[in-house]
Design an enzyme around this catalytic site. Structure first.
Site, PDB file in Angstrom:
ATOM      1  N   LYS A 148      15.979  13.929  45.165  1.00 42.90           N
ATOM      2  CA  LYS A 148      17.252  14.439  44.643  1.00 42.90           C
ATOM      3  C   LYS A 148      18.420  13.538  45.011  1.00 42.90           C
ATOM      4  O   LYS A 148      19.430  13.518  44.319  1.00 42.90           O
ATOM      5  CB  LYS A 148      17.533  15.835  45.197  1.00 42.90           C
TER       6      LYS A 148
HETATM    7  C1  LIG Z   1      10.079  17.712  46.799  1.00 41.72           C
HETATM    8  C2  LIG Z   1      10.093  18.102  45.362  1.00 41.72           C
HETATM    9  N1  LIG Z   1       9.104  17.687  44.574  1.00 41.72           N
HETATM   10  C3  LIG Z   1       9.064  18.003  43.275  1.00 41.72           C
HETATM   11  C4  LIG Z   1      10.024  18.802  42.699  1.00 41.72           C
HETATM   12  C5  LIG Z   1       9.937  19.089  41.247  1.00 41.72           C
HETATM   13  O1  LIG Z   1      10.923  18.380  40.539  1.00 41.72           O
HETATM   14  P1  LIG Z   1      11.456  18.919  39.162  1.00 41.72           P
HETATM   15  O2  LIG Z   1      12.119  20.219  39.438  1.00 41.72           O
HETATM   16  O3  LIG Z   1      12.410  17.902  38.701  1.00 41.72           O
HETATM   17  O4  LIG Z   1      10.277  19.106  38.290  1.00 41.72           O
HETATM   18  C6  LIG Z   1      11.079  19.276  43.490  1.00 41.72           C
HETATM   19  C7  LIG Z   1      12.166  20.141  43.003  1.00 41.72           C
HETATM   20  O5  LIG Z   1      12.543  20.208  41.942  1.00 41.72           O
HETATM   21  C8  LIG Z   1      11.119  18.896  44.847  1.00 41.72           C
HETATM   22  O6  LIG Z   1      12.153  19.272  45.606  1.00 41.72           O
HETATM   23  N1  LIG Z   2      13.051  21.849  43.442  1.00 43.97           N
HETATM   24  C1  LIG Z   2      14.418  21.989  43.156  1.00 43.97           C
HETATM   25  C2  LIG Z   2      14.708  23.091  42.186  1.00 43.97           C
HETATM   26  C3  LIG Z   2      15.990  22.841  41.433  1.00 43.97           C
HETATM   27  O1  LIG Z   2      15.784  21.779  40.565  1.00 43.97           O
HETATM   28  P1  LIG Z   2      16.890  20.940  39.837  1.00 43.97           P
HETATM   29  O2  LIG Z   2      16.263  19.629  39.645  1.00 43.97           O
HETATM   30  O3  LIG Z   2      17.207  21.656  38.599  1.00 43.97           O
HETATM   31  O4  LIG Z   2      18.110  20.856  40.694  1.00 43.97           O
HETATM   32  C4  LIG Z   2      15.167  22.121  44.466  1.00 43.97           C
HETATM   33  O5  LIG Z   2      14.758  21.503  45.418  1.00 43.97           O
HETATM   34  O6  LIG Z   2      16.142  22.816  44.564  1.00 43.97           O
END
Ligand SMILES: Cc1ncc(COP(=O)(O)O)c(C=O)c1O
Ligand SMILES: N[C@@H](CCOP(=O)(O)O)C(=O)O
Length: 462
Positions: A112
């Protein structure tokens, strides 16, 4: 560059307004009206460039005149300066033909940070220019919230409120959200799951009196700028393995579908991606849907990869928009059906989805076994989310095409699961060594939209 809503009934916006608006006013998500393409030579020319220069070249066509080239380069430079690895997103080899893209060298140890650090810089520049301030509300299963708080803490033109599911994030994730002392950031522990938090956030956006009253903005992957920033590492990693001269495949641990959607955009821009594989944990609604079983909600079962404990996968709406020929009315109808439990996908749309994505799931036992097995075979200690990816990637590998699995978080964010699997306790980096000693500040709240709005109204700076 124009951005349009997936539900077809909100005003078209430029990049800056789409970024600051978050959710479209018809409840949809903004997507570019057209995805710009990078030619073979332009992609080949990325070889050997820094991550920052690659980011500039990949993202530049999407931002229109929001920032000058010099301003955008400076923003990118500031965004990634605090990363703990010179390559920003290094690749390591797990096995012949299988590579891990380490996306956890940012300040909060998860992928993120790639988008959130950039958005933090872009928000500051745009808000300063406008002389404006906003209220950011975010929903998190752990990582988005910590990255957002880190990116926006202490800034004078934003207040930040993060909704996280009480008891369903790891202790490190919780402490990353609850220990910053700056008065403009607030962590709210909600009695519910992530889907409840995300639904509350979308309801706030759809309440125009509240939305306009507090100047609501979003930094979840609702926000197109989040997705855009994540497109970059598909290019940087693929090019370092020989693209565009040869294709590569990606496997992506998936929850809210933002990260894999970024890969889909990279492919549409012209990056030769062979397979794009969705990897889910036991909360496998996306895998079931891509296997032809429709999109039907069940119960979320807490897992050892808690950031992916999601049923209502926000960005799936963006790909459905393309799968249904960019017909916003159909998407609006499907999203209405989802509120009541789910929907079936038409044969044509399913053909499109299966053409674009493969999928698989990993059970809890398989995830633990993958952490242990990968450590023994390669020396790499995986977080449980990355392990879900590695397990599913192994099932979808074509020996002729390199496979890149996205490692989305540092193992130290999930020490209990990692230790259970491997008997190794992953230490936090030295700069976070006192995380467990810092005082926490958190507001426990029911799954009650009215109470959340009251709290936010009562805590924004005026
Ligand atoms: C560590 C981790 N891996 C994978 C994901 C999945 O990513 P996305 O929500 O973009 O599919 C998330 C949260 O979204 C996460 O925090
Ligand atoms: N796994 C995510 C969930 C939120 O996803 P986002 O990509 O829409 O912000 C988290 O860690 O909060």
């Amino acid at each position: 560059m124009k951005y349009i809503s997936t539900r077809g009934a909100a005003p078209d916006l430029n990049f800056e307004d789409a970024m600051l608006t978050g959710l479209a006013r018809d409840g949809g998500l903004y997507v570019p009206a057209e995805v710009p393409r990078m030619g073979f030579d332009e992609i080949a020319a990325l070889a050997g460039l820094s991550y920052e220069e690659t980011a500039f070249r990949v993202m530049r066509p999407f931002i229109g005149d929001t920032f000058s080239d010099a301003e955008f380069r400076a923003i990118i430079g500031r965004a990634y300066a605090g990363f703990g690895h010179a390559a920003r997103a290094p690749l390591v080899q797990l096995a012949p033909g299988h590579f891990l893209l380490e996306l956890f060298h940012g300040p909060t140890l998860a992928f993120k940070d790639f988008a959130m650090q950039l958005i933090g810089q872009m928000f500051q520049a745009a808000l300063a220019r406008r002389g404006d301030r906003v209220t950011i509300v975010g929903a998190t299963s752990g990582d988005t919230g910590s990255a957002a708080i880190e990116a926006f803490r202490g800034l004078s033109n934003v207040d930040v409120f993060i909704l996280f599911p009480h008891g369903r994030v790891s202790e490190v994730q919780r402490r990353q959200m609850t220990t910053p002392a700056e008065p403009n950031v607030h962590a709210l522990a909600v009695d519910g799951d992530f889907d409840d938090c995300q639904a509350a956030l979308k309801d706030m956006f759809n309440d125009f009196a509240f939305r306009d009253g507090v100047k609501l903005a979003g930094v979840n992957s609702i926000n197109w700028a989040r997705v855009l920033a994540q497109v970059v590492y598909y290019f940087s990693s693929a090019v370092s393995l020989g693209a565009p001269h040869r294709p590569v495949s990606f496997t992506v641990p998936t929850g809210n579908f933002g990260d894999i959607f970024a890969g889909y955009i990279a492919r549409r821009m012209g990056l030769p991606i062979d397979r794009l594989v969705v990897a889910t944990n036991q909360n496998d609604i996306l895998h079931r849907c891509l296997s032809g079983q429709g999109y039907h909600k069940g119960t979320v079962h807490p897992s050892i990869s808690p950031s992916m404990d999601i049923q209502v996968s926000s960005n799936f709406e963006r790909v459905l928009f393309d799968a249904y020929g960019r017909d916003g009315a159909v998407v609006a109808q499907l999203m209405g059906e989802l509120k009541d439990g789910g929907f079936d996908v038409s044969q044509g749309a399913m053909g499109f989805l299966q053409d674009q994505f493969a999928s698989g799931r990993a059970s809890e036992e398989e995830t633990l076994a993958t952490i242990a097995g990968t450590l023994a075979a390669s020396g790499e200690l995986l977080c449980p989310h990355s392990a879900v990816g590695v397990k599913v990637a192994e099932e979808h590998r074509d020996p002729a095409v390199p496979m890149i699995t996205l490692a989305t978080a540092h193992p130290a964010k999930f020490p209990a699961a990692v230790e259970q699997a491997s008997a190794v306790h992953p230490p936090l980096p030295p700069r976070m060594a006192d995380l467990y000693d810092r005082p926490e500040r958190v507001h426990r709240i029911g799954n009650d939209l009215g109470a959340m709005k009251d709290f936010i109204r009562g805590h924004i700076a005026t």
